[in-house]
Design a protein around this motif. Structure first.
Motif, mmCIF file in Angstrom:
data_model
loop_
_atom_site.group_PDB
_atom_site.id
_atom_site.type_symbol
_atom_site.label_atom_id
_atom_site.label_comp_id
_atom_site.label_asym_id
_atom_site.label_seq_id
_atom_site.Cartn_x
_atom_site.Cartn_y
_atom_site.Cartn_z
ATOM 1 N N MET A 1 0.829 -1.186 0.000
ATOM 2 C CA MET A 1 0.000 0.000 0.000
ATOM 3 C C MET A 1 0.878 1.256 0.000
ATOM 4 O O MET A 1 0.547 2.221 -0.666
ATOM 5 N N VAL A 38 -6.193 -0.799 -5.652
ATOM 6 C CA VAL A 38 -6.444 -0.721 -4.211
ATOM 7 C C VAL A 38 -7.298 -1.889 -3.757
ATOM 8 O O VAL A 38 -7.036 -2.508 -2.726
ATOM 9 N N MET A 39 -8.314 -2.215 -4.531
ATOM 10 C CA MET A 39 -9.186 -3.335 -4.177
ATOM 11 C C MET A 39 -8.385 -4.630 -4.098
ATOM 12 O O MET A 39 -8.552 -5.415 -3.165
ATOM 13 N N LEU A 41 -5.237 -4.975 -3.394
ATOM 14 C CA LEU A 41 -4.396 -4.937 -2.188
ATOM 15 C C LEU A 41 -5.215 -5.204 -0.932
ATOM 16 O O LEU A 41 -4.774 -5.921 -0.030
ATOM 17 N N LEU A 42 -6.406 -4.635 -0.856
ATOM 18 C CA LEU A 42 -7.256 -4.825 0.318
ATOM 19 C C LEU A 42 -7.750 -6.260 0.417
ATOM 20 O O LEU A 42 -7.804 -6.834 1.517
ATOM 21 N N ALA A 45 -4.987 -8.446 1.616
ATOM 22 C CA ALA A 45 -4.764 -8.279 3.051
ATOM 23 C C ALA A 45 -5.897 -8.883 3.873
ATOM 24 O O ALA A 45 -5.874 -8.829 5.098
ATOM 25 N N GLU A 46 -6.887 -9.454 3.178
ATOM 26 C CA GLU A 46 -8.035 -10.098 3.815
ATOM 27 C C GLU A 46 -8.803 -9.160 4.749
ATOM 28 O O GLU A 46 -9.229 -9.544 5.838
ATOM 29 N N LEU A 47 -8.954 -7.931 4.298
ATOM 30 C CA LEU A 47 -9.709 -6.951 5.074
ATOM 31 C C LEU A 47 -11.186 -7.060 4.744
ATOM 32 O O LEU A 47 -11.563 -7.217 3.578
ATOM 33 N N ALA A 50 -13.852 -4.699 1.695
ATOM 34 C CA ALA A 50 -12.822 -4.116 0.822
ATOM 35 C C ALA A 50 -13.415 -3.074 -0.128
ATOM 36 O O ALA A 50 -12.773 -2.069 -0.422
ATOM 37 N N LEU A 53 -13.831 0.171 1.781
ATOM 38 C CA LEU A 53 -12.510 0.677 2.151
ATOM 39 C C LEU A 53 -11.766 1.268 0.958
ATOM 40 O O LEU A 53 -11.003 2.216 1.117
ATOM 41 N N SER A 54 -11.980 0.704 -0.225
ATOM 42 C CA SER A 54 -11.242 1.209 -1.389
ATOM 43 C C SER A 54 -11.581 2.671 -1.659
ATOM 44 O O SER A 54 -10.699 3.456 -1.995
ATOM 45 N N VAL A 57 -9.695 4.768 0.898
ATOM 46 C CA VAL A 57 -8.250 4.786 0.625
ATOM 47 C C VAL A 57 -7.943 5.689 -0.565
ATOM 48 O O VAL A 57 -6.937 6.404 -0.567
#
Length: 75
Positions: A1, A38-39, A41-42, A45-47, A50, A53-54, A57
């Motif tokens: 990130m 970004v999606m 990466l999220l 990261a198993e967030l 996502a 959050l994207s 971010v």
């Protein structure tokens, strides 16, 4: 990130004027490229949430907001 943000800031520093000319209103959301990196990466990261959050971010990397925040203060 961190690498993604660094690359995006570099891109904004060099080409914000071009990005502002092409990304008008909701047109920036119409392409598949918006949020894809970004999606990914999220999700990696198993967030949870996502998708939501994207947007959070990416918000500080909006060309108009970035340029506004970089203007010299008038105070």
């Amino acid at each position: 990130m961190v690498a993604f943000y660094g690359a995006m800031v570099g891109l904004l520093e060099r080409h914000a004027h071009l990005m502002l000319a092409t990304e008008i209103g909701a047109s920036c959301f119409a392409t598949g490229a918006y949020g894809f990196g970004v999606m990914a990466l999220l999700i990696a990261a198993e967030l949870p949430a996502a998708g939501a959050l994207s947007d959070m971010v990416l918000a500080p990397l909006s060309p108009d907001l970035y340029r506004h925040q970089r203007r010299p203060s008038t105070e």
